[in-house]
Each structure stands twice: as C-alpha cells, then as structure tokens.
Write an enzyme that holds these catalytic residues in place. Structure first.
Site: not given
Ligand code: OXD
Ligand code: MN
Length: 599
Positions: A509, A72, A290, A241, A381-382, A269, A265, A263, A214, A221, A212
């Site tokens: 967690n 982004r 998200d 978010h 990478a996504r 997961n 973090c 983002s 977002g 987003k 790319y």
């Molecule tokens: C971010 C995403 O950047 O979810 O927050 O891709």
């Molecule tokens: Mn996000």
C-alpha cells in the site's frame, strides 16, 4: 448524600447511580500501576484472566468472553434525543425520558454483590485543548484494566472537573447482579438483554448487559465517536473513525494523512505499515489506528489528535509479515480477549503462524480438536495494548496541537467496480465519494457477513446524529477559506473473476501512499477520468514488484454499466435520507452520470 469526590455535580451523579444499582462497595480509580496489577490479580483469582507465560508474554493476560458477548451490538445501540429527526434514518432512536425509565428498571440493583468502580479518564492528551473528560462507572474490573490501556485514567481528570471542565457521564453495568452465595461467572454479562444508549443532548452514555469492547469500554466508540461527533457538529470540528499516519519521504519531508475504513478492514495494519525494502527512505509513523478528532487551526489547516491511549486491535490475521509493528506492540502488557490459549501460557489466533499449537484451548475454553475446522480464536478476538509500545509510534502522537492533515483517505471493502485508487476532483466530490462508500460486512459487528452495505465515511455505526447533517457539516468546510486536504478513495479488496484478491495490500500500500504524497506536492501525474483523477500504471513506483500492467488495468478498470448502476444506487441511498442530504450531491451525481454516459 455520601461524599465520594469533591465536585458537587460528580458527587451527585455517583450518589444517584449508587442509589439505583446498589453495589457492595465503591472504588475511585486512580489509573496507577498498582491498581492495574491488583485488578489483574483479582481477575486471575476469579478465573476471568489467565496469566500468560511471564518470559514469553511479560505482564500479559488472556480471557474468554461469554459466547453471547463477542462484538458490538448495533441493533441494541440507541441515540436518544428529544427529536427523532435529529438521529436520522441510520440510527436507532428512542425518547431520552422513555429510555432512561426503561434503563432504570434494568439497572435497579444490577450491581448487587459487585464493586462499583469510578474511572476518571481523559480522551486525548491531558491538558490539550482537543481533550475531553469522562467518568465511567462500571462493575467490571476487566473494563477498568482495559480503560487503563485504551484511555488516560488519571486523578488530574477529577481536578479538571473541579475546575469546571465538563465531563461525559458514562454508566456501564454488566447487568449481572451477584446474588447471595452465587458463584460468579468467568465472564459475567447479561446474555439476553443489552442496551448501548447515548444521550448527546446531556453528554450521557448508559450501557447495560455487555462487557465486550466498544459496548463496554465507553471511551472508544460511545464517547470517542458517537457523543463526540455530536459535540463536533455543534462546535464546528470533526470526530472521525479514522487512523492518523505520518509519512516521510527520503528527503525528510513529512506529511500526515487521516484515513477512514469500515471496522475490520485493516486500519491497524495500515496505520503501522512498513514500506517495502526497495522504498527504503520512506517512513510511516503511527499517530492512531481508529479515531481522529480534527480541528481547524488558525492557519486554516486541519489538525488531528488521536483521543485514545492504546489499541484495541483485531488479533486474527495479525502476524510478523502482515503487521510486525503490531506484533512488537502486543508483546508485553497486553490483554488478549477471545484468542486461543495453550496449557503453557502461550496464545494463538488464526494467521499468527501457519500451524496452530498441537494442544490449544479455543476462545470458548474448549480443547481444540485438531481434526475440526472450528476457529481457535473468535474472528473478532482482540488485543488491548498501550500505543506507546508501538515501534512506529509518531514522535508527535501526543502533541497538544495535533498533527496537520494533508489528505483524507477513504477505503471501502468492495470486491468489484471500485478502483484501487481515485483522487476526487475537489472537496465536494471527495465528500460525495466518502458519503457513498460501501463495504462488505465483517465480523466486528453482529450480522450477516459479505453483504454490501453503504457505510458513509465508515461512520454508519458511529455517527451520533443525523447523517444528512453530518454530510452538510463536511460540505460546509468546503465553503470556507481554508487549506482543504485532497481527498482519496482506495479499495484494497477488489477481486478478479476467479474470486481472488487482485491487490497484495499490506506493505505494498506504500506505493499508493507515495503517489498520494507526490500528488499533494504536485510531483505526480494523473489521468483526468470521468470519475476523478487516477494514476496510470507508469505513475506508480512499482520497483521490482511483479504487479504488472494487466493486474493494474483489472484493478483500475471502470465498467460503464456497473458505474451507472452504482450512481443510481447512490440516488436510492439519498432517498433513505428523506432527501435531506446536501443539494451538491445531486449535482455531482448528475454530472458523473452525464460524463459517464458521454465516455
Ligand atoms: C470497530 C473497532 O468495530 O474499532 O470499528 O473496534
Ligand atoms: Mn473502529
């Protein structure tokens, strides 16, 4: 005027865009499997996609972006409103007419030589009162197939628009016209000029120059957070978010939590967590990873819906032990962007396995030199995968009514000062804590890494209006007679004096989630400290873990000087909002300073 669709407004919009961008042809998308297949084949033929090994990765593709187009672009992201004050100090502002004039010049003939796709899509389950419609116009087939996964692309959307439902106009151009006989790039984009612009007053988005994530998948987003947060503010709901997770105890009692993390973090997961063996009987289910759209029900309870249809998750670090549910989710029907690819159609990213394959091409398409320490996958990478493939997907993830929220969890990324877990004294205190949370920056956005920046509610890059009004919007709910969820802050990222993470995270967690669940039921103890309610070591179910009392004390310790400094930094932050923030924040800061000094 050419007839593309039955609806007059939409037809006019498409004609206006065609007139400016001058595409070779216009295609109305229907979201069908055959459309997806044909476009993937087209992308393979043009060299954008690599079809992965069919047995190992059924119906999966990989591609590499242009090195200028990997994340982004927050400094190129604008909110355009009549009044500058409406976007506040945290957004880039421009006058809508001026910006549109500027963009028109860029968009002129920008789709020459390309196909213009019209994507009717829905954010949220089609037919739910939470859901909102959009029309994305794009010249990127990569965007079309990703929108198939991450949103609900369907002809019903056109029907709904015909019935009078409003829609968000989402215009996306790669900014890379294909002139006569020019050979197309594998990842066309505009390497130097990018604009991601939002016009919340007229429900419009215009994105130029990037293909790319977002920047280009405008449902996520741009619409799902920036435009919708403005709608939510005006209409009395919340667009956040946040991941949404279900949590069930061994007795079968179930609650839902919504959690905001900046983002990269670990939201994906966390939303798919598998509890440690010894907490068997506890179960986590995934509603979303998200975004949460949250509305008050007539019973005074907050209900949340995940407006997305798939995950656009960060690949590096994802593996069988950090997130087995994600690994299962991405095992088929997935598009990988900027991972490493082997000659035999396999993929790899840092953290997938201990050792990379002996022969692998990196995200730039170069043969990886095993002696170099260059990354094989880009850190951002996504994988784009359908949510329905997630083994932990919640049975109610597409519920029209949403799921009832019992707790909000906010997690920053702080290597010092902020404890592992903290329960706010009350709603306003929780809102204060969320508004002042901070994070050390990561790879999801351009910019220097490791710098602490305030990221209120993890919404800093995503709030489509003045953040001071956003805080007031949240505070406003506390004044109403409703069933307010408890608010928690977590920090998985605190480090010891040697710079090592103290908390093991991931499935561990669950121990914190169990405490929260039991707090809500009034069945867990907490200490009343000067900054909120905190568990003592004995209040957490440690099972057989070797996380000992010393570790706990070091991750929960509150250093008076550090906190007084932190509280003063909050006051500095408030000044940046021109002191338009809620009065309640000053009272809370005053009281926290007072009790901190008295301790
Ligand atoms: C971010 C995403 O950047 O979810 O927050 O891709
Ligand atoms: Mn996000």
């Amino acid at each position: 005027m050419k007839h593309f669709v039955d609806n007059h407004n939409l037809n006019e919009y498409i004609n206006d865009v065609v007139e400016i961008v001058n595409p070779d042809q216009v295609v109305i998308c229907d979201g069908s499997e055959s459309e997806y297949k044909n476009l993937c084949t087209k992308l393979v033929n043009s060299g954008t996609f690599i079809a992965l090994d069919k047995d190992k990765w059924p119906n999966c593709y990989a591609c590499n972006s242009d090195p200028s187009d990997v994340a982004r672009v927050e400094d190129r992201t604008f909110i355009c409103t009549t009044n500058k004050d409406d976007v506040g100090p945290t957004n880039n502002w421009e006058d809508p007419a001026k910006m549109k004039h500027q963009l028109s010049a860029l968009l002129k003939d920008s789709m020459t030589g390309r196909t213009m796709y019209i994507i009717p899509f829905c954010m949220g389950p089609i037919g739910s009162s939470f859901s909102k419609y959009g029309i994305q116009i794009t010249d990127s087939p990569y965007v079309v197939v990703n929108m198939h996964i991450t949103t609900r692309v369907h002809p019903t959307v056109l029907k709904k628009i015909n019935e009078g439902y409003e829609f968000v106009k989402c215009l996306h151009s790669l900014g890379a016209p294909l002139l006569d006989k020019q050979v197309d790039k594998k990842w066309p984009c505009n390497p130097t000029v990018k604009y991601i612009c939002h016009f919340p007053e007229t429900n419009e988005i215009i994105s130029y120059g990037s293909g790319y994530g977002g920047n280009a998948l405008l449902g996520k987003k741009c619409f799902g957070l920036r435009i919708s947060s403005y709608m939510a503010y005006k209409q009395g709901w919340l667009s956040e978010h946040m991941l949404i997770m279900g949590i069930e105890n061994p007795q079968g009692e179930k609650k839902y939590f919504a959690a905001a993390f900046p983002s990269a973090c670990g939201k994906t997961n966390f939303s798919m967590l598998i509890p440690p063996k010894e907490l068997d009987g506890w179960k986590i289910t995934t509603v979303g990873d998200d975004i949460a759209w949250i509305k008050l029900g007539s019973d005074g309870v907050f209900y949340a819906v995940n407006p997305e249809n798939g995950f656009f998750g960060v690949a590096p670090g994802t593996n069988e032990s950090t997130n087995p549910n994600a690994i299962a989710t991405l095992s088929a029907n997935t598009i990988f962007t900027n991972v490493g690819v082997t000659p035999d159609g396999d993929v790899w990213w840092e953290g997938l396995t201990k050792q990379p394959p002996s022969i692998v091409y990196n995200w730039k398409g170069e043969l990886h030199d095993t002696n170099s320490d260059q990354k094989i996958a880009h850190p951002n990478a996504r994988f784009s995968s359908p949510a329905i493939q997630c083994p932990s997907i919640d049975p109610n993830w597409e519920s029209f009514e949403g799921v009832p929220i019992s707790a909000f969890i906010f997690g920053g990324r702080r290597s010092a000062s902020i404890p592992l877990i903290l329960e706010s004294f009350n709603w306003n205190h929780g809102v204060y804590n969320a508004a002042t949370m901070a994070s050390e920056t990561t790879a999801a956005a351009f910019g220097e890494q490791g710098v602490v920046r305030r990221d209120p509610f993890a919404m800093l890059p995503f709030c489509g209006y003045n953040m001071a009004n956003y805080f007031k919007h949240w505070i406003g709910f506390g004044e109403r007679k409703i069933k307010l969820p408890k608010i928690y802050n977590v920090n998985w990222f605190r480090k010891d004096s040697a710079g090592k993470f103290i908390w093991p995270g991931f499935s561990e967690n669950m121990r914190i989630l169990k405490w929260i669940f039991q707090r809500i039921n009034g069945k867990a103890n907490a200490l009343n400290t000067s900054i909120g309610y905190m568990p003592s070591y004995e209040d957490i179910d440690w099972g057989t873990t070797n996380f000992n009392k010393d570790d706990f004390n070091s991750i929960m310790s509150i250093n008076k000087d550090e906190w007084l400094n932190e509280l003063n930094l909050h006051l500095e932050l408030f000044k940046k909002y021109n002191n338009q923030i809620p009065d309640e924040f000053y009272d809370i800061n005053f009281n926290l300073q007072k009790s901190m000094k008295a301790d």
